[in-house]
Motif scaffolding. Structure first.
Motif, short mmCIF file in Angstrom:
data_model
loop_
_atom_site.label_atom_id
_atom_site.label_comp_id
_atom_site.label_asym_id
_atom_site.label_seq_id
_atom_site.Cartn_x
_atom_site.Cartn_y
_atom_site.Cartn_z
N GLN A 125 15.09 50.33 18.07
CA GLN A 125 15.77 51.43 18.76
C GLN A 125 17.28 51.34 18.57
N ILE A 126 17.85 50.14 18.70
CA ILE A 126 19.29 49.94 18.57
C ILE A 126 19.76 50.23 17.15
N THR A 127 19.00 49.74 16.15
CA THR A 127 19.48 49.79 14.76
C THR A 127 19.14 51.08 14.03
N THR A 128 18.12 51.81 14.47
CA THR A 128 17.76 53.05 13.77
C THR A 128 17.75 54.27 14.69
N GLY A 129 17.73 54.06 16.01
CA GLY A 129 17.67 55.17 16.95
C GLY A 129 16.31 55.82 17.03
N LYS A 130 15.29 55.20 16.39
CA LYS A 130 13.96 55.79 16.36
C LYS A 130 13.02 55.09 17.34
N PRO A 131 12.10 55.83 17.94
CA PRO A 131 11.17 55.23 18.90
C PRO A 131 10.08 54.42 18.19
N ALA A 132 9.40 53.60 18.96
CA ALA A 132 8.25 52.85 18.43
C ALA A 132 6.99 53.68 18.60
N HIS A 133 6.04 53.47 17.68
CA HIS A 133 4.75 54.16 17.74
C HIS A 133 3.67 53.11 17.97
N ILE A 134 2.88 53.30 19.02
CA ILE A 134 1.84 52.33 19.36
C ILE A 134 0.50 53.02 19.47
N GLU A 135 -0.53 52.40 18.89
CA GLU A 135 -1.90 52.88 19.02
C GLU A 135 -2.75 51.76 19.61
N SER A 136 -3.58 52.09 20.58
CA SER A 136 -4.42 51.09 21.22
C SER A 136 -5.82 51.64 21.45
N LYS A 137 -6.80 50.80 21.18
CA LYS A 137 -8.20 51.19 21.40
C LYS A 137 -8.92 50.00 22.04
N ILE A 138 -9.58 50.25 23.18
CA ILE A 138 -10.35 49.20 23.83
C ILE A 138 -11.84 49.47 23.62
N ILE A 139 -12.65 48.44 23.71
CA ILE A 139 -14.07 48.53 23.37
C ILE A 139 -14.83 49.47 24.30
N SER A 140 -14.45 49.54 25.57
CA SER A 140 -15.23 50.29 26.55
C SER A 140 -14.98 51.80 26.51
N GLU A 141 -14.05 52.24 25.66
CA GLU A 141 -13.78 53.68 25.57
C GLU A 141 -14.04 54.18 24.16
N ASP A 142 -14.43 55.45 24.05
CA ASP A 142 -14.78 56.04 22.75
C ASP A 142 -13.55 56.45 21.96
N PRO A 158 10.07 51.89 30.27
CA PRO A 158 9.70 52.67 29.09
C PRO A 158 9.90 54.16 29.32
N VAL A 159 10.29 54.85 28.27
CA VAL A 159 10.38 56.32 28.30
C VAL A 159 9.37 56.83 27.27
N ILE A 160 8.34 57.52 27.75
CA ILE A 160 7.28 58.00 26.86
C ILE A 160 7.66 59.37 26.31
N LEU A 161 7.81 59.44 25.00
CA LEU A 161 8.14 60.71 24.34
C LEU A 161 6.89 61.50 24.01
N LYS A 162 5.81 60.75 23.73
CA LYS A 162 4.58 61.42 23.32
C LYS A 162 3.40 60.52 23.67
N GLU A 163 2.34 61.12 24.17
CA GLU A 163 1.11 60.38 24.46
C GLU A 163 -0.07 61.30 24.20
N GLU A 164 -1.01 60.86 23.39
CA GLU A 164 -2.20 61.67 23.13
C GLU A 164 -3.35 60.80 22.64
N PRO A 165 -4.58 61.24 22.87
CA PRO A 165 -5.75 60.48 22.41
C PRO A 165 -5.97 60.66 20.91
N PHE A 166 -6.75 59.74 20.32
CA PHE A 166 -7.11 59.90 18.91
C PHE A 166 -8.47 59.27 18.67
N LEU A 167 -9.16 59.76 17.66
CA LEU A 167 -10.47 59.25 17.29
C LEU A 167 -10.31 58.15 16.24
#
Length: 647
Positions: A125-142, A158-167
């Motif tokens: 964030q400091i060096t590029t000004g760009k946010p991090a992108h994280i994807e997480s999947k747990i076993i108990s959810e589809d 944390p400041v969430i810019l975007k949150e959405e589900p994915f397959l």
């Protein structure tokens, strides 16, 4: 007027969050150069993945991809197959400093500060000004969830810019993508250096790295069982400070100080609690949350006056002999080392109430440069330490040993020796005493220094034994040729000339040799090798013993072990139990290896159940060494040579 100045100064005072502090002092975490920052980012992400997989008893599969965006800007992606992180926790784990499950846990783990992966997000964030992108999947959810976020450094939130589900087809896991400035190299103290060392101490993991130029390297796992995570224990009284006692007392659910001591600390029985309270003069009915500072000080002093059992060692998870050996072979096999020491894992010890253990493995010979300083691989809780080697206790422990006694060159008997050797040192502890928050060097704690010294010397004796036995074998080669080829021919010709039967020269041969001779021949075809082992009893007695073959490369084919013997998977040896080998009898053994990385060098053989002084071609098992006797063999051989020259 003075009052006005004071008021003005007061108005300028501002609360500084931990995130803001590290934003302005990122070098404290190790982000102090472009090259090092890139390595640190990979390190923190991979460490998180390995810890998560270990806790979930999952065999780790970690993929790292590095894409160059601009001259010094890169996009780093690290993906694992761990248990994943539940949706509500993702923003806190990646977007908040000092947030984690391991910070207060009394057990060995790679990351205990709680600032690792969030520091990577902040640095990007400091060096590029760009946010991090994280994807997480747990076993108990589809479905999984993806987030784009950055850190509000003023609030450490944390400041969430975007949150959405994915397959996804993945069962579980986490992927983090972050843009950051850095310098990408492939030499010393690089990403490659870190990953290679990580693969050594984590042979149960498959680690793949690829860059946008097409370069790719993969370290396949060579151990197919998950690592058992260490058990969490309660704080030991010897290792807690006054402030920590006060904090525990404020949060405890116990209403009496007597039950507080037995319930919140390890190794304190009811009887021991009463003794502590008697020494400190505190009423057993006293409520812990109402303890005064003076009472806590007396409690701390009382802890040190009673004899408590050492901390539980269940909180430690050493690598162990087998996995150290497998890791070293897997990663360093291309160097074709001629000898791998049997790794040493010291019995657990304690410093300031914190349990720890030290492990050492040495690799010698082959294509390791003989005219350069010995390479030292330092690890703490299975994490490579790449920087600040000169100020690290592990390096200084190596420098303090007189390696000349063990066959290496060393000016003045101190400093890093010169020779074809690699030294691996691992410190495992519930609280590694790093010299800084960057976790790059270990402080010189006397108890730790002593244990490292003992482990190094125990391993060094193996090197010395190997070199002595090798020298003995070279000196006896001429005798071996004489006995095997020339003496029988002389006996036959003498018999013909005198018209007498061929004499029995067995007594002469056994008197000259008086050894058990072990030799091997190697046949290499593509990526396979067949190892033929000859065992000849050049003594006057029957011999019974165990022979262990410690192969230096590839994977053994159990069905190829002939004519008998078995593969000991736990210890990574081939073992033959040999009974009653008659004098002058020869026994031919063999086994095959697959997946060898290069031309096979040589096998290290160990022997048990026989005096190692009378064995050439095999090393005695640790605990059965007799260096002085081995030296006497060399002196005897040299004496024979001198006598022959005089005649």
């Amino acid at each position: 007027m003075d009052s006005d100045i004071s008021e003005e100064l007061a108005k300028r005072q501002k609360e500084i969050s931990i995130a803001e502090f590290f934003e302005k002092n990122k070098q404290i975490l190790g982000f102090d150069s472009l090259q090092k920052s890139l390595v640190m980012a990979v390190k923190e992400a991979v460490d998180n993945s390995l810890d998560a997989c270990e806790e979930a008893k999952i065999l780790p599969e970690i993929n790292i991809y590095l894409e160059r965006i601009d001259r010094d800007e890169y996009r780093l992606m690290v993906e694992d197959n761990g248990p994943g992180i539940v949706r509500r926790e993702v923003p806190k784990v990646f977007g908040q400093f000092l947030y984690g499950s391991r910070f207060h846990a009394v057990r060995q783990s790679r990351g205990q500060q709680g600032i690792g992966i969030s520091a990577v997000v902040l640095y990007g964030q400091i060096t590029t000004g760009k946010p991090a992108h994280i994807e997480s999947k747990i076993i108990s959810e589809d479905i999984g969830y993806m987030f784009d976020l950055y850190i509000d450094t003023a609030k450490n939130k944390p400041v969430i810019l975007k949150e959405e589900p994915f397959l996804t087809d993945k069962k579980s896991g986490v992927k983090i993508t972050v843009n950051l400035k850095g310098k990408y190299t492939k030499g010393k103290q690089s990403i490659m250096d870190y990953l290679q060392n990580t693969a050594i101490v984590n042979p149960h993991a498959t680690i793949t790295f690829q860059d946008s130029d097409g370069f790719k390297i993969k370290y396949e796992r060579v151990w197919n069982d998950p690592i058992s995570p260490p058990k969490e224990t309660k704080p030991h009284p010897y290792g807690v400070e006054i402030g920590e006692i006060m904090k525990i007392a404020q949060k405890t659910s116990y209403k009496k100080i007597s039950t507080f001591l037995t319930g919140e600390f390890s190794r304190i029985s009811s009887q021991m609690a009463n003794e502590i309270l008697k020494i400190s003069g505190i009423d057993p009915e006293r409520e812990p949350s109402k303890l005064t500072l003076e009472e806590v000080k007396k409690l701390k002093e009382a802890f040190l006056k009673v004899k408590l059992l050492p901390p539980s060692y269940e909180s430690l998870s050493p690598i162990g002999e087998t996995l150290i050996k497998k890791g070293l072979k897997n990663v360093l096999g291309d160097l074709k080392p001629s000898f791998y020491s049997i790794p040493v894992t010291r019995k657990p010890s304690v410093y300031s109430g914190n349990p720890f253990t030290v492990e050492v493995g040495l690799v010698y010979g082959g294509n390791i440069p003989s005219d350069e300083p010995v390479k030292i691989l330092r690890f703490a809780n299975r994490v490579p330490l790449l920087y600040q080697a000169g100020s690290c206790a592990l390096t200084k422990a190596v420098e303090n040993i007189d390696w000349r006694k063990y066959g290496l060159e060393q000016k003045g008997g101190s400093g890093i020796p010169t020779g074809p050797m690699i030294v691996m040192i691992h410190l495992a502890s519930t609280k590694v005493p790093y010299t800084s928050e960057a976790k790059e060097a270990i402080a010189e704690i006397p108890e730790i220094m002593q244990e490292v010294d003992l482990a190094l010397k125990e391993s060094a004796r193996q090197i010395r034994t190997y070199l002595i036995k090798k020298e003995v074998k070279n000196k006896l080669s001429e005798k071996f040729f004489l006995v095997q080829k020339i003496l029988p021919l002389i006996a036959e010709k003498s018999a013909k000339i005198t018209n007498n039967p061929v004499p029995d020269i067995s007594p002469v041969i056994t008197k000259i040799m008086n050894i058990l001779w072990i030799d091997e021949r190697v046949e290499v075809t593509e990526n396979r090798a067949k190892i033929n082992v000859s065992v000849i009893n050049y003594t006057s007695d029957k011999k019974s013993f165990k022979l262990y073959a410690d192969y230096t490369d590839g994977a053994v084919l159990p069905e190829s072990i002939k004519p008998f013997g078995e593969y000991d998977q736990k210890n990574d040896y081939i073992v033959w139990v040999i009974e009653n080998l008659d004098p002058l009898k020869r026994l031919d053994l063999s086994f095959e290896l697959e997946k060898i990385k290069s031309d096979y060098s040589e096998t290290t053989y160990y022997i048990e159940g026989i005096d190692p002084v009378h064995v050439v071609g095999a090393e005695p098992l640790p605990g059965d060494w007799n260096i002085e006797s081995l030296k006497s063999i060399i002196e005897e051989v040299e004496g024979d040579e001198d006598g022959n020259e005089e005649e």
